[in-house]
Each structure stands twice: as structure tokens, then as C-alpha cells.
Scaffold this motif. Structure first.
Motif, mmCIF file in Angstrom:
data_model
loop_
_atom_site.group_PDB
_atom_site.id
_atom_site.type_symbol
_atom_site.label_atom_id
_atom_site.label_comp_id
_atom_site.label_asym_id
_atom_site.label_seq_id
_atom_site.Cartn_x
_atom_site.Cartn_y
_atom_site.Cartn_z
ATOM 1 N N GLY A 1 16.526 0.036 1.139
ATOM 2 C CA GLY A 1 15.215 0.421 1.615
ATOM 3 C C GLY A 1 15.031 0.491 3.116
ATOM 4 O O GLY A 1 13.880 0.558 3.571
ATOM 5 N N LEU B 1 11.114 7.685 -10.591
ATOM 6 C CA LEU B 1 11.981 6.662 -10.009
ATOM 7 C C LEU B 1 12.728 5.942 -11.126
ATOM 8 O O LEU B 1 12.114 5.352 -12.023
ATOM 9 N N THR C 1 15.708 6.025 4.016
ATOM 10 C CA THR C 1 14.599 6.417 3.136
ATOM 11 C C THR C 1 13.677 7.465 3.744
ATOM 12 O O THR C 1 12.674 7.823 3.140
ATOM 13 N N LEU D 1 7.928 5.460 -2.489
ATOM 14 C CA LEU D 1 8.676 4.926 -3.628
ATOM 15 C C LEU D 1 7.722 4.425 -4.709
ATOM 16 O O LEU D 1 7.944 4.644 -5.903
ATOM 17 N N ARG D 2 6.651 3.756 -4.284
ATOM 18 C CA ARG D 2 5.639 3.314 -5.254
ATOM 19 C C ARG D 2 5.063 4.518 -6.011
ATOM 20 O O ARG D 2 4.899 4.479 -7.237
ATOM 21 N N ARG E 1 7.439 5.974 -8.528
ATOM 22 C CA ARG E 1 7.478 5.191 -9.759
ATOM 23 C C ARG E 1 6.264 5.482 -10.630
ATOM 24 O O ARG E 1 6.381 5.652 -11.860
ATOM 25 N N THR F 1 8.708 -3.855 -2.163
ATOM 26 C CA THR F 1 7.309 -3.742 -2.567
ATOM 27 C C THR F 1 6.666 -5.121 -2.718
ATOM 28 O O THR F 1 5.537 -5.222 -3.226
ATOM 29 N N TYR G 1 13.959 -2.338 -5.046
ATOM 30 C CA TYR G 1 12.559 -1.901 -5.152
ATOM 31 C C TYR G 1 11.624 -3.108 -5.191
ATOM 32 O O TYR G 1 10.594 -3.133 -4.496
ATOM 33 N N LEU H 1 15.157 2.857 -11.973
ATOM 34 C CA LEU H 1 15.593 1.562 -11.458
ATOM 35 C C LEU H 1 16.651 0.990 -12.390
ATOM 36 O O LEU H 1 16.575 1.159 -13.613
#
Length: 280
Positions: free
Chosen positions: A99, A156, A104, A147-148, A151, A126, A122, A158
Motif C-alpha cells: 500500500g 477488489l 498505488t 481501494l475501499r 472493494r 484501512t 488491505y 483479497l
């Protein structure tokens, strides 16, 4: 590692540069009893392309972040990829190795691509802990928010441990540099493997001389990651690709464009990782 496309290319695209010092780059450099010296840092993102599509490994840093942090930069992935005959919409997946801000940036240039990273990475970025100064200095809040959003949009993926992106493209979680740092192993047509270490290995010297990098989340984890990379490098036809080392451009061959593809319109330099000059 097998079943890769015979047309697969793995490319390192240098998009930026910085000059720092060895004392700033290696953890407790004074322990080695050596004089300090300048150290060149290259900034790369990586391209894997074959008959099945295009996968990016990281997306570099955003120009505004580079300017603020006083890094020289030559262009973004969306600007560089057309020089390789790749349209941004051709990118089906982006592997996010960790990250940090220089890996990114520019995700918004690829709104259709699936993003892939480790669950641990992640979860950390976060979390409230990521806002502490020693960690926050290495991230960009708006990029974490992307990224949030990815998702929330179901874009996204993971994983924990290992993940297969496509036949012959395997991701492995190693940690150390960051809580969920990953590496990518890519099969080549000669039956070998290219290991895109990203920042699990900034400079070859970290593994070859057992010298940890200065920025880390877990020192024992960083050492274990080095051990993993050393074990991989000992396997036949396996080539490590360090994340920021200018030696990448001497250990592998400069990319030669195919007929009809124009390169060189920008200052980016592309290295063909499927053509090693020697085994690192």
C-alpha cells in the motif's frame, strides 16, 4: 510453474528516479562500518502480457504525489502503455504488491481492471494504525480510499498466503516491508520463472549482503522474506527482479519494440525481463 503462453512478455517500466544515500536506505547502516555514499533509486511498474491479456503489477506514483515528494517522474502507466502497444482498457487486472504511495498511484486510470492484494495489506492500510506518522508518511489517503471504493464495487480481490492470477502467474504473501507485502512469480517460455519482488527487495544487496531496508513493518518478517527470495533465486532459470534497483536495467535486456509499435516518445525506459543478461 508452467502452462504459460509462449508469447508472454514481462516488462519493467522505469517511470521515475531519485538520488538518496545508503545511510538513508539501509537499516542501521552504521553497523556495517562503511562510509556513506549516494544511492540511485529507480521507480518501476511491471507489465505481464500474453495471449490471455495484460496484467499490471503496481501502478507507480501519481505525478502530484511525486512532485510533492520531490521525485523525478516521466509519465503515468496510462501514458506509457500505448508506447508498448497496450491500451489502458486492455489491462484486466492490477496486482497491488503493497500500500505504499509509489505503488498505488494512478489506479483511477484503470476503472475496469480487477485489483488484487493481500487481506493483511488491505486490513492494515484501512485501519486506524495506518494513520500513525511512521506509517502514514508512506501512503496517500485518497489512494487508500480508492481501494475501499473498489472493494465496495466488488472490484477488489483479497487473499491470504497464495493466489493464482492466471496460469503461470502466482502471488505469494511474504510481509516484512509492510504487513502484507507480496511477490509475483511469472512462468517463462523456457520453463523458468521471473520473480517480481517489488519492495520485498528494493535492492539486490538486501538479499546478497543480508542488509535490511530502512522502511519496514516487521524486521524478522523482512529477513524471512529475504530467505524466501534467496531460495527462489537458487532454483534453475529463476531470476529475481528487485523493486527499485538500477541494476535491473543491466541484469536484463532493454526492451525492443515490435514492428509497428512506437516507443521512446517519453523518457520512460522499458526492460525486457524475459531476456536476462546473466543470472542474478
Amino acid at each position: 510453474m508452467n502452462a504459460e503462453s509462449p508469447a508472454r512478455q514481462v516488462l519493467a517500466v522505469k517511470y521515475g528516479h531519485r538520488v538518496t544515500t545508503r545511510a538513508e536506505s539501509y537499516l542501521n547502516f552504521h553497523l556495517y562500518g562503511e562510509p556513506d555514499a549516494d544511492l540511485d533509486i529507480d521507480y518501476y511498474f511491471w507489465v505481464i502480457r500474453d495471449g490471455g491479456g495484460v496484467v499490471l503489477v503496481d501502478t507507480g506514483f501519481a505525478p502530484e504525489a511525486g512532485d510533492r515528494r520531490r521525485r523525478v517522474h516521466y509519465g503515468t502507466p496510462a501514458q506509457a502503455l500505448p508506447e508498448l502497444g497496450i491500451a489502458p482498457d486492455d489491462v484486466s487486472a492490477i496486482v497491488i504488491t503493497h500500500g505504499h504511495w509509489d505503488h498505488t498511484g494512478n489506479i483511477s486510470q484503470f476503472p475496469r481492471a480487477q485489483l488484487i492484494m493481500t487481506e493483511a495489506e488491505y486490513a492494515f492500510w484501512t485501519s486506524s494504525l495506518a494513520a500513525r506518522a511512521q506509517f502514514a508518511a508512506h501512503s496517500e489517503p485518497q489512494e487508500i480510499e480508492l481501494l475501499r471504493q473498489a472493494r465496495a464495487d466488488g472490484r477488489l480481490t483479497l487473499f491470504t498466503g497464495q493466489h493464482t492470477v492466471a496460469a503461470g502467474i502466482e502471488l505469494t504473501e511474504v510481509g516484512g516491508h509492510t504487513p502484507g507485502q507480496l511477490i509475483a512469480s511469472v512462468a517463462t517460455k523456457d520453463g523458468g520463472t521471473i520473480v517480481l519482488a517489488s519492495d520485498a527487495l528494493h535492492f539486490y544487496e538486501e538479499v546478497e549482503r543480508d542488509r535490511p531496508f530502512a522502511v519496514l513493518a516487521d524486521l524478522p518478517g523482512m529477513y524471512r522474506a529475504y530467505d524466501t527470495l534467496a531460495q527462489l533465486a537458487a532454483q534453475p532459470r529463476t531470476h529475481l527482479v528487485a523493486g527499485h534497483d538500477p541494476l535491473v536495467r543491466t541484469r536484463f535486456t532493454r526492451f525492443t519494440a515490435e514492428a509497428g509499435v512506437t516507443t521512446g516518445a517519453s523518457a520512460t525506459e522499458v526492460t525486457d525481463l524475459t531476456r536476462p543478461r546473466r543470472n542474478p
